[in-house]
Design a protein around this motif. Structure first.
Motif, PDB file in Angstrom:
ATOM      1  N   THR A 264      11.027  -0.978  -6.217  1.00 31.33           N
ATOM      2  CA  THR A 264      11.829   0.332  -6.415  1.00 31.33           C
ATOM      3  C   THR A 264      12.524   0.096  -7.748  1.00 31.33           C
ATOM      4  O   THR A 264      12.322  -0.753  -8.602  1.00 31.33           O
ATOM      5  N   SER A 265      13.339   1.589  -8.286  1.00 32.57           N
ATOM      6  CA  SER A 265      13.861   1.404  -9.497  1.00 32.57           C
ATOM      7  C   SER A 265      15.013   0.428  -9.607  1.00 32.57           C
ATOM      8  O   SER A 265      15.383  -0.092 -10.919  1.00 32.57           O
ATOM      9  N   ASN A 266      15.489  -0.204  -8.429  1.00 38.68           N
ATOM     10  CA  ASN A 266      16.486  -1.068  -8.591  1.00 38.68           C
ATOM     11  C   ASN A 266      16.085  -2.735  -8.423  1.00 38.68           C
ATOM     12  O   ASN A 266      16.715  -3.531  -8.907  1.00 38.68           O
ATOM     13  N   ARG A 267      15.040  -3.052  -7.699  1.00 37.02           N
ATOM     14  CA  ARG A 267      14.586  -4.217  -7.160  1.00 37.02           C
ATOM     15  C   ARG A 267      13.018  -4.262  -6.520  1.00 37.02           C
ATOM     16  O   ARG A 267      12.405  -3.332  -6.479  1.00 37.02           O
ATOM     17  N   GLU A 268      12.739  -5.461  -6.249  1.00 41.10           N
ATOM     18  CA  GLU A 268      11.441  -5.787  -5.710  1.00 41.10           C
ATOM     19  C   GLU A 268      11.709  -6.437  -4.302  1.00 41.10           C
ATOM     20  O   GLU A 268      12.391  -7.525  -4.105  1.00 41.10           O
ATOM     21  N   ILE A 269      11.164  -5.617  -3.393  1.00 45.17           N
ATOM     22  CA  ILE A 269      11.411  -6.261  -2.061  1.00 45.17           C
ATOM     23  C   ILE A 269      10.050  -6.863  -1.842  1.00 45.17           C
ATOM     24  O   ILE A 269       8.759  -6.184  -1.508  1.00 45.17           O
ATOM     25  N   GLU A 270      10.231  -8.208  -1.339  1.00 46.60           N
ATOM     26  CA  GLU A 270       8.912  -8.936  -0.780  1.00 46.60           C
ATOM     27  C   GLU A 270       8.653  -8.491   0.521  1.00 46.60           C
ATOM     28  O   GLU A 270       9.400  -8.481   1.677  1.00 46.60           O
ATOM     29  N   LEU A 271       7.360  -8.416   0.703  1.00 45.15           N
ATOM     30  CA  LEU A 271       6.762  -8.024   1.976  1.00 45.15           C
ATOM     31  C   LEU A 271       5.296  -8.431   2.459  1.00 45.15           C
ATOM     32  O   LEU A 271       4.755  -8.761   1.409  1.00 45.15           O
ATOM     33  N   ASP A 272       5.318  -8.863   3.733  1.00 44.37           N
ATOM     34  CA  ASP A 272       3.749  -9.140   4.263  1.00 44.37           C
ATOM     35  C   ASP A 272       2.970  -8.089   4.548  1.00 44.37           C
ATOM     36  O   ASP A 272       1.893  -8.331   4.585  1.00 44.37           O
ATOM     37  N   VAL A 273       3.516  -7.246   5.156  1.00 43.88           N
ATOM     38  CA  VAL A 273       2.691  -5.794   5.632  1.00 43.88           C
ATOM     39  C   VAL A 273       3.346  -4.662   5.070  1.00 43.88           C
ATOM     40  O   VAL A 273       4.859  -4.669   5.282  1.00 43.88           O
ATOM     41  N   ILE A 274       2.716  -3.835   4.741  1.00 40.64           N
ATOM     42  CA  ILE A 274       3.157  -2.354   4.395  1.00 40.64           C
ATOM     43  C   ILE A 274       2.321  -1.380   5.506  1.00 40.64           C
ATOM     44  O   ILE A 274       1.141  -1.415   5.629  1.00 40.64           O
ATOM     45  N   VAL A 275       3.567  -0.571   6.068  1.00 39.72           N
ATOM     46  CA  VAL A 275       2.918   0.331   7.119  1.00 39.72           C
ATOM     47  C   VAL A 275       3.259   1.664   6.430  1.00 39.72           C
ATOM     48  O   VAL A 275       4.266   2.110   6.206  1.00 39.72           O
ATOM     49  N   PHE A 276       2.188   2.470   6.427  1.00 40.18           N
ATOM     50  CA  PHE A 276       2.155   3.822   5.967  1.00 40.18           C
ATOM     51  C   PHE A 276       2.192   4.687   6.966  1.00 40.18           C
ATOM     52  O   PHE A 276       1.239   5.153   7.614  1.00 40.18           O
ATOM     53  N   ALA A 277       3.562   5.337   7.253  1.00 39.07           N
ATOM     54  CA  ALA A 277       3.592   6.334   8.293  1.00 39.07           C
ATOM     55  C   ALA A 277       3.989   7.466   7.520  1.00 39.07           C
ATOM     56  O   ALA A 277       4.633   8.402   7.674  1.00 39.07           O
ATOM     57  N   THR A 278       2.895   7.822   6.560  1.00 38.66           N
ATOM     58  CA  THR A 278       2.941   8.749   5.494  1.00 38.66           C
ATOM     59  C   THR A 278       2.037  10.185   5.991  1.00 38.66           C
ATOM     60  O   THR A 278       2.111  10.999   5.266  1.00 38.66           O
ATOM     61  N   GLY A 279       1.939  10.403   7.365  1.00 36.20           N
ATOM     62  CA  GLY A 279       1.304  11.489   7.570  1.00 36.20           C
ATOM     63  C   GLY A 279      -0.118  11.985   7.453  1.00 36.20           C
ATOM     64  O   GLY A 279      -0.980  10.948   6.967  1.00 36.20           O
ATOM     65  N   PHE A 280      -0.374  13.123   7.341  1.00 38.36           N
ATOM     66  CA  PHE A 280      -1.735  13.676   7.217  1.00 38.36           C
ATOM     67  C   PHE A 280      -1.951  14.924   6.239  1.00 38.36           C
ATOM     68  O   PHE A 280      -0.966  15.507   6.006  1.00 38.36           O
ATOM     69  N   ASP A 281      -3.141  14.849   5.711  1.00 37.44           N
ATOM     70  CA  ASP A 281      -3.658  16.092   5.102  1.00 37.44           C
ATOM     71  C   ASP A 281      -3.678  17.168   6.194  1.00 37.44           C
ATOM     72  O   ASP A 281      -4.900  17.189   6.796  1.00 37.44           O
ATOM     73  N   ALA A 282      -2.785  17.781   6.611  1.00 35.17           N
ATOM     74  CA  ALA A 282      -2.560  18.680   7.917  1.00 35.17           C
ATOM     75  C   ALA A 282      -3.526  19.769   7.803  1.00 35.17           C
ATOM     76  O   ALA A 282      -3.641  20.586   6.870  1.00 35.17           O
ATOM     77  N   MET A 283      -4.159  20.065   8.762  1.00 32.63           N
ATOM     78  CA  MET A 283      -4.807  21.598   9.096  1.00 32.63           C
ATOM     79  C   MET A 283      -5.981  21.586   8.465  1.00 32.63           C
ATOM     80  O   MET A 283      -7.119  21.741   8.984  1.00 32.63           O
ATOM     81  N   THR A 284      -5.911  21.813   7.198  1.00 39.15           N
ATOM     82  CA  THR A 284      -7.142  21.952   6.588  1.00 39.15           C
ATOM     83  C   THR A 284      -7.820  20.943   6.079  1.00 39.15           C
ATOM     84  O   THR A 284      -9.173  20.626   5.788  1.00 39.15           O
ATOM     85  N   GLY A 285      -7.141  19.639   5.965  1.00 40.15           N
ATOM     86  CA  GLY A 285      -7.824  18.511   5.626  1.00 40.15           C
ATOM     87  C   GLY A 285      -8.918  17.984   6.470  1.00 40.15           C
ATOM     88  O   GLY A 285      -9.869  17.727   5.702  1.00 40.15           O
ATOM     89  N   PRO A 286      -8.871  17.884   7.816  1.00 33.88           N
ATOM     90  CA  PRO A 286     -10.103  17.640   8.487  1.00 33.88           C
ATOM     91  C   PRO A 286     -11.288  18.574   8.371  1.00 33.88           C
ATOM     92  O   PRO A 286     -12.535  18.123   8.346  1.00 33.88           O
ATOM     93  N   LEU A 287     -11.083  19.573   8.004  1.00 31.77           N
ATOM     94  CA  LEU A 287     -12.223  20.652   7.787  1.00 31.77           C
ATOM     95  C   LEU A 287     -12.834  20.584   6.437  1.00 31.77           C
ATOM     96  O   LEU A 287     -13.836  20.443   6.278  1.00 31.77           O
ATOM     97  N   LEU A 288     -11.906  20.216   5.329  1.00 33.27           N
ATOM     98  CA  LEU A 288     -12.506  20.354   4.027  1.00 33.27           C
ATOM     99  C   LEU A 288     -12.909  18.711   3.775  1.00 33.27           C
ATOM    100  O   LEU A 288     -13.593  18.452   2.539  1.00 33.27           O
ATOM    101  N   LYS A 289     -12.595  17.998   4.597  1.00 31.77           N
ATOM    102  CA  LYS A 289     -13.286  16.536   4.224  1.00 31.77           C
ATOM    103  C   LYS A 289     -14.678  16.838   4.509  1.00 31.77           C
ATOM    104  O   LYS A 289     -15.567  15.995   3.851  1.00 31.77           O
TER     105      LYS A 289
END
Ligand code: NA7
Length: 555
Positions: free
Chosen positions: A360-385
């Motif tokens: 981040t702008s302040n520090r480095e956070i050490e991690l073994d795993v990153i979980v992206f709970a960052t959602g979806f390209d909703a509604m149009t995404g599945p069609l436009l794929k």
């Protein structure tokens, strides 16, 4: 091979559409499903804590009383295994599997003008054609992994919640970073925290949440569900959001502050999405909404012990329920655990992902795993794929460059015989999905039945009707407070470059159902049958029952 109808997707929508078209209309139908089994969103969403936010007795089909009588839910909210078991039961009961191909991801569907048929191709090169093409691809099925610099250099493992490995992920002893605090992240964090050595939650936008209060269902409750099938079904059809609870008729100003507090407290104890049903004006009057928002923020401050963390979690700047309101099991309590910390990205934004973790702008956070709970390209995404092309090779991607243009969320001008179940412009994600799905599937089935019995080859939305509907969808959204939360996936704001258009219809499912029924009864007004042979009917937004005049948002 040629089919009468090709259905894409084998979730709630695709399964019922297959049943209706094959067993009611007698059509030759094929379902193509990218996943390895039935389930749709519940085939893919297997992240820790995954659970449906709709209650079990309403998150089901209502087209068959017998089916309702046969099914026993075990908990107030169904988890993915139970939903998959339910859909398996449905598939077995109606013998659906024989017409479904799994592992068949549709990559292209092109309409052939001369033959009036759709030519469909899958990832593996399999080809077929169909007279009608029905997309049952879900609204939240195109995972959104943000393009954060450095992800490819990350030395640990990373996962998106919507594409969680089926064998599970062993997080024991791991330092886990979770990005995202929407409905998914709020469900996942408490469960991840139970096994991880440490969980760091990266929060960009603070969110309200109400306890779900999940619990086992008693045999008495399940008996009540069987015995009150008609009433439950009727309630889901009369409410704007398709849930089995009614929205109160009172306004916030109708009660004293003490009464209001007691109402909120009782709703907090009951738990679940019904919190927003406490007053009818929560989504249309900012002052009314503020009272709910203040109550919920006070709860966060009361639960979370560390004052700085509590402040960051309660620093919510959108009105309650103007983004999809999460419900949780011990989400805020989780921040009292010694192995959980919150990073407020408004104070220290992510700069990049490094081989060791997140900087981040302040520090480095050490991690073994990153979980992206960052959602979806909703509604149009599945069609436009998919590469969907209508008349004269017109690409859906081009037609929707400035945002989705549909008539009723069901059809797109220039894309004949293409039907989009819970497409953009329909109530869809603002509702309890199976109820919206049933309404769409039945309307589409009736429409195709009408075409066949009248010898009509093609149907498509007229451009005028689609324009008028788009104006009405805007009008319905503008009558709510949802315009106060433009940074939401309802507006496509979570995907860089996506047009900012409010996509679902906020006028309420019960009103929408009536509009769809009336349009069909008037001979499919606004649709063009056998283009070139019939005249179109011009419509304006005002033709849709003056929905914006007395808003009843379907959320
Ligand atoms: P949501 O509701 O889209 O939530 C995604 C979360 O991820 C949200 O907190 C986002 O913050 C956050 N996010 C997204 N991109 C980033 C980046 N680049 N950096 C930091 N944080 C980010 O998805 P869900 O899966 O939780 O829920 C989707 C629906 O599934 C849900 O509403 C139910 O209908 C079922 P933001 O708010 O954009 O600032």
């Amino acid at each position: 091979m040629h089919f009468d109808a090709l259905v894409i997707g084998a979730g709630f929508a695709g399964l019922y559409q297959l049943h209706c078209l094959r067993d009611r209309l007698g059509l030759r139908v094929r379902v193509l499903e990218a996943g390895g089994d039935i389930g749709g969103t519940w085939y893919w969403n297997r992240y820790p804590g995954a659970r449906c936010d709709s209650e079990s007795h309403a998150y089901r089909y209502f087209f068959s009383r017998e089916l309702n009588d046969e099914w026993q839910s075990s908990e107030r909210y169904p988890g993915p295994p139970e939903i998959r078991a339910y859909l398996n039961h449905v598939a077995a009961k109606f013998d659906l599997r024989r017409d479904i191909r799994f592992g068949a991801r549709v990559t292209a569907a092109h309409f052939e003008d001369a033959a009036n048929r759709w030519r469909i191709e899958t990832e593996s090169g399999e080809k077929c054609s169909a007279t009608y093409l029905v997309t049952a691809v879900g609204c939240l099925s195109a995972a959104n992994v943000p393009a954060i610099e450095g992800l490819s250099d990350f030395g640990g493992k990373w996962y998106h919640t919507g594409e969680w490995p089926h064998e599970g992920v062993d997080l024991a002893g791991k330092r886990v970073g979770q990005i995202g605090t929407g409905s998914t992240g709020i469900q996942a964090a408490p469960v991840i925290a139970q096994s991880a050595a440490h969980l760091t939650v990266f929060q960009r936008t603070a969110n309200y949440s109400v306890p779900a209060r999940n619990a086992p269902l008693t045999p008495e409750f399940n008996r009540w569900v069987r015995e009150n099938y008609d009433e439950i079904r009727e309630t889901t059809r009369q409410t704007p959001n398709g849930h089995a609870f009614r929205i109160s008729r009172r306004n916030v100003a109708d009660v004293t502050p003490e009464e209001r507090q007691a109402i909120y407290e009782a709703a907090w104890e009951t738990g679940g999405l019904q919190f927003r049903a406490t007053f009818r004006d929560l989504l249309i009057d900012k002052a009314a909404n503020d009272t709910a928002a203040d109550f919920l923020k006070a709860r966060i401050r009361a639960i979370v012990k560390d004052p700085a963390t509590a402040e960051a979690l309660a620093d919510i700047n959108h009105p309650y329920s103007t983004k999809r309101p999460p419900i949780d099991t011990d989400y805020f309590e989780t921040f009292n655990r010694p192995n959980v910390s919150l990073v407020d990205l408004r104070a220290e934004p992510i700069e990049r992902i490094t081989p060791k973790g997140i900087r981040t702008s302040n520090r480095e956070i050490e991690l073994d795993v990153i979980v992206f709970a960052t959602g979806f390209d909703a509604m149009t995404g599945p069609l436009l794929k998919m590469d969907i092309r209508g008349r004269a090779g017109r690409a859906l991607r081009d037609a929707w460059k400035a945002g989705p243009e549909t008539y009723l969320g069901l059809q797109v001008p220039d894309f004949p015989n293409l039907f989009t179940v819970t497409g953009p412009g329909s109530p869809s994600v603002l509702t309890n999905m199976p109820v919206a799905i049933e309404q769409h599937v039945e309307w589409i089935t009736d429409c195709i039945g009408h075409l066949r019995s009248h010898g009509i080859e093609t149907i498509e939305a007229s451009p005028e009707a689609a324009r008028a509907w788009g104006a009405h969808v805007d009008e319905a959204a503008n009558a709510t407070l949802m315009t106060h939360a433009k940074h939401s996936w309802y507006y496509g704001a979570n995907v860089p470059g996506k047009p900012r258009v409010f996509m679902p219809y906020a006028g309420g499912l019960q009103r929408y159902r009536k509009i769809c029924e009336d349009i069909a009864a008037r001979g499919y007004e606004g649709f063009v049958m056998d283009r070139g042979r019939t005249a179109t009917v011009a419509l304006t937004a005002g033709d849709f029952a003056g929905a914006a005049a007395s808003p009843s948002p379907g959320v």
